[in-house]
Scaffold this motif. Structure first.
Motif, PDB file in Angstrom:
ATOM      1  N   PRO A  61       0.835  -1.200   0.000  1.00  0.00           N
ATOM      2  CA  PRO A  61       0.000   0.000   0.000  1.00  0.00           C
ATOM      3  C   PRO A  61       0.874   1.256   0.000  1.00  0.00           C
ATOM      4  O   PRO A  61       1.900   1.314   0.674  1.00  0.00           O
ATOM      5  N   LEU A  62       0.455   2.238  -0.762  1.00  0.00           N
ATOM      6  CA  LEU A  62       1.153   3.524  -0.851  1.00  0.00           C
ATOM      7  C   LEU A  62       0.193   4.634  -0.444  1.00  0.00           C
ATOM      8  O   LEU A  62      -1.020   4.422  -0.378  1.00  0.00           O
ATOM      9  N   PRO A  63       0.710   5.820  -0.195  1.00  0.00           N
ATOM     10  CA  PRO A  63      -0.174   6.946   0.145  1.00  0.00           C
ATOM     11  C   PRO A  63      -1.168   7.255  -0.982  1.00  0.00           C
ATOM     12  O   PRO A  63      -0.963   6.868  -2.135  1.00  0.00           O
ATOM     13  N   LEU A  64      -2.212   7.963  -0.640  1.00  0.00           N
ATOM     14  CA  LEU A  64      -3.246   8.419  -1.577  1.00  0.00           C
ATOM     15  C   LEU A  64      -3.988   7.268  -2.240  1.00  0.00           C
ATOM     16  O   LEU A  64      -4.377   7.337  -3.401  1.00  0.00           O
ATOM     17  N   SER A  65      -4.158   6.166  -1.525  1.00  0.00           N
ATOM     18  CA  SER A  65      -4.896   4.983  -2.003  1.00  0.00           C
ATOM     19  C   SER A  65      -4.268   4.298  -3.212  1.00  0.00           C
ATOM     20  O   SER A  65      -4.947   3.630  -3.982  1.00  0.00           O
ATOM     21  N   PHE A  66      -2.961   4.461  -3.410  1.00  0.00           N
ATOM     22  CA  PHE A  66      -2.249   3.759  -4.467  1.00  0.00           C
ATOM     23  C   PHE A  66      -1.642   2.481  -3.901  1.00  0.00           C
ATOM     24  O   PHE A  66      -1.502   2.330  -2.692  1.00  0.00           O
ATOM     25  N   SER A  67      -1.284   1.577  -4.793  1.00  0.00           N
ATOM     26  CA  SER A  67      -0.592   0.343  -4.418  1.00  0.00           C
ATOM     27  C   SER A  67       0.501   0.064  -5.427  1.00  0.00           C
ATOM     28  O   SER A  67       0.393   0.436  -6.597  1.00  0.00           O
ATOM     29  N   MET A  68       1.543  -0.624  -4.959  1.00  0.00           N
ATOM     30  CA  MET A  68       2.623  -1.052  -5.835  1.00  0.00           C
ATOM     31  C   MET A  68       2.610  -2.576  -5.896  1.00  0.00           C
ATOM     32  O   MET A  68       2.541  -3.240  -4.858  1.00  0.00           O
ATOM     33  N   PHE A  69       2.633  -3.119  -7.106  1.00  0.00           N
ATOM     34  CA  PHE A  69       2.676  -4.560  -7.316  1.00  0.00           C
ATOM     35  C   PHE A  69       4.087  -4.928  -7.759  1.00  0.00           C
ATOM     36  O   PHE A  69       4.662  -4.258  -8.619  1.00  0.00           O
ATOM     37  N   TYR A  70       4.642  -6.009  -7.201  1.00  0.00           N
ATOM     38  CA  TYR A  70       6.022  -6.385  -7.466  1.00  0.00           C
ATOM     39  C   TYR A  70       6.132  -7.901  -7.524  1.00  0.00           C
ATOM     40  O   TYR A  70       5.628  -8.596  -6.645  1.00  0.00           O
ATOM     41  N   LEU A  71       6.767  -8.417  -8.565  1.00  0.00           N
ATOM     42  CA  LEU A  71       7.059  -9.843  -8.691  1.00  0.00           C
ATOM     43  C   LEU A  71       8.574 -10.016  -8.591  1.00  0.00           C
ATOM     44  O   LEU A  71       9.284  -9.874  -9.586  1.00  0.00           O
ATOM     45  N   PRO A  72       9.095 -10.308  -7.380  1.00  0.00           N
ATOM     46  CA  PRO A  72      10.542 -10.401  -7.221  1.00  0.00           C
ATOM     47  C   PRO A  72      11.133 -11.568  -8.014  1.00  0.00           C
ATOM     48  O   PRO A  72      10.748 -12.711  -7.818  1.00  0.00           O
ATOM     49  N   ARG A  73      12.004 -11.241  -8.962  1.00  0.00           N
ATOM     50  CA  ARG A  73      12.680 -12.247  -9.796  1.00  0.00           C
ATOM     51  C   ARG A  73      11.682 -13.175 -10.493  1.00  0.00           C
ATOM     52  O   ARG A  73      11.918 -14.362 -10.675  1.00  0.00           O
ATOM     53  N   GLY A  74      10.558 -12.637 -10.910  1.00  0.00           N
ATOM     54  CA  GLY A  74       9.549 -13.479 -11.532  1.00  0.00           C
ATOM     55  C   GLY A  74       8.834 -12.741 -12.613  1.00  0.00           C
ATOM     56  O   GLY A  74       9.161 -11.591 -12.905  1.00  0.00           O
ATOM     57  N   PRO A  75       7.896 -13.340 -13.239  1.00  0.00           N
ATOM     58  CA  PRO A  75       7.334 -14.659 -12.970  1.00  0.00           C
ATOM     59  C   PRO A  75       8.227 -15.796 -13.477  1.00  0.00           C
ATOM     60  O   PRO A  75       9.168 -15.569 -14.216  1.00  0.00           O
ATOM     61  N   ILE A  76       7.885 -17.000 -13.062  1.00  0.00           N
ATOM     62  CA  ILE A  76       8.582 -18.211 -13.504  1.00  0.00           C
ATOM     63  C   ILE A  76       7.725 -18.825 -14.616  1.00  0.00           C
ATOM     64  O   ILE A  76       6.565 -19.141 -14.408  1.00  0.00           O
ATOM     65  N   LEU A  77       8.315 -18.967 -15.811  1.00  0.00           N
ATOM     66  CA  LEU A  77       7.550 -19.438 -16.985  1.00  0.00           C
ATOM     67  C   LEU A  77       8.210 -20.632 -17.650  1.00  0.00           C
ATOM     68  O   LEU A  77       9.439 -20.730 -17.683  1.00  0.00           O
ATOM     69  N   ASP A  78       7.391 -21.506 -18.214  1.00  0.00           N
ATOM     70  CA  ASP A  78       7.894 -22.585 -19.090  1.00  0.00           C
ATOM     71  C   ASP A  78       8.078 -22.042 -20.476  1.00  0.00           C
ATOM     72  O   ASP A  78       7.428 -21.126 -20.893  1.00  0.00           O
TER      73      ASP A  78
END
Length: 78
Positions: A61-78
């Motif tokens: 969650p970030l200020p002003l009703s924002f959000s940050m989405f993060y995929l650390p070292r991902g996604p994992i794909l075939d």
């Protein structure tokens, strides 16, 4: 046809991530426990009934009703 699902069970998710050549500790199911000030969603893409992609999505969650989405070292794909 591909189907996207969220909140996959831990056993299936970890089995896919651990056995993939692009395996990363930062995509493991338990990594979200370390990032306990973030929310998390375990996502996957299925082809028929087979998991072919997975990703731990961390949400901060970030200020002003924002959000940050993060995929650390991902996604994992075939």
């Amino acid at each position: 046809m591909y189907i996207f699902k969220s909140n996959i069970n831990q056993k299936e998710y970890d089995h896919f991530v651990e056995n993939h050549p692009s395996c990363s500790l930062l995509q493991s199911y338990k990594w979200a426990n370390i990032k306990n000030n973030w929310n998390s969603i375990y996502t996957g893409v299925y082809e028929k009934d087979t998991l072919v992609a997975a990703g731990l999505v961390l949400i901060r969650p970030l200020p002003l009703s924002f959000s940050m989405f993060y995929l650390p070292r991902g996604p994992i794909l075939d």
